[in-house]
Design an enzyme around this catalytic site. Sequence first.
Site, PDB file in Angstrom:
ATOM      1  N   TYR A 170       0.835  -1.207   0.000  1.00  0.00           N
ATOM      2  CA  TYR A 170       0.000   0.000   0.000  1.00  0.00           C
ATOM      3  C   TYR A 170       0.870   1.257   0.000  1.00  0.00           C
ATOM      4  O   TYR A 170       0.616   2.209  -0.749  1.00  0.00           O
ATOM      5  CB  TYR A 170      -0.904  -0.034   1.228  1.00  0.00           C
ATOM      6  N   LYS A 174       0.936   4.070  -2.940  1.00  0.00           N
ATOM      7  CA  LYS A 174       0.585   5.456  -2.657  1.00  0.00           C
ATOM      8  C   LYS A 174       1.760   6.399  -2.912  1.00  0.00           C
ATOM      9  O   LYS A 174       1.579   7.559  -3.289  1.00  0.00           O
ATOM     10  CB  LYS A 174       0.103   5.585  -1.213  1.00  0.00           C
TER      11      LYS A 174
END
Length: 302
Positions: A170, A174
């Site tokens: 993640y 991002k």
Amino acid sequence: MGICDGRVVIVTGAGRGLGRAHALAFAEQGAKVVVNDLGVAQDGSDPSDTPAQQVVDEIVAAGGEAITSSHDVADWDAAGEMVQSAIDTFGGLDVVVNNAGIVRDRMFVNSEQSEWEAVLRVHVMGHAAPSRHAATYWRARSKAGEPVDARIINTSSGAGLMGSIAQAAYSAAKGAIASLTLVQAAELGRIGVTANALAPAARTRMTEEAFADMMAEVDEGAFDAMAPENVSPLVVWLGSPESADVTGRVFEVEGGIIGIAEGFRHGPRFDKGARWDPAEVGPVVADLLQEATPPTPVYGAG
């Protein structure tokens, strides 16, 4: 009258959480909204049109205009179809809010290939594909001599800026989105398109599970700092004509706080003027580290 009157906006992942709040806020400010959501469970199963349709129903009931989209934004062709649907239905497109995302939280040493592929696909391709098709449309309008005042609003995260324990995939995705935003801003400004990103802290299905204590609802009457609706005013402003001179920025938003993240920049350096011998490097690096600003700690570390 709203600050986005007549503007056409796509919001991805808009069936719940932040995306839902963004879609409703844009509609309240006069925008025509494409509410995109696959309506899946957190593990990606059981797709449903219901969440997106419920948001559309709320917008229409309040006197606004909106349509649903169940396109898979990480699929190149499907993302193009979503963009075309906005243009065909509302006569144009002004704003793309890339919000759709998933998590597969696990310590790095236990992470699986399938988890990496799923997270990178939804976040990175799910941002790149809709923006790419929208940019093609805006470039064609610019070449035709038509005025373009368009916006790309991406969703990064504090995890993408500083890293987060048990969220390697993640965080990587991002971080890629933050970098993508910088390139979009640099390349698309000449045709009238700005690109900015958010690093929001708010209550969503993803954060409720990962940070249960932080995301707990507050007592009635108290300011609910983690309510997703707190993030949407900035998003709507970034999507409005008022933000035309703001691009290439990452905004941190939490509760009533709006901040600008300051990312990588050139720091202290030392030039020998010749090739280094490996044995010489250690002392120089130690001096540079003394001069450099200490990095923000990784979320969850220590």
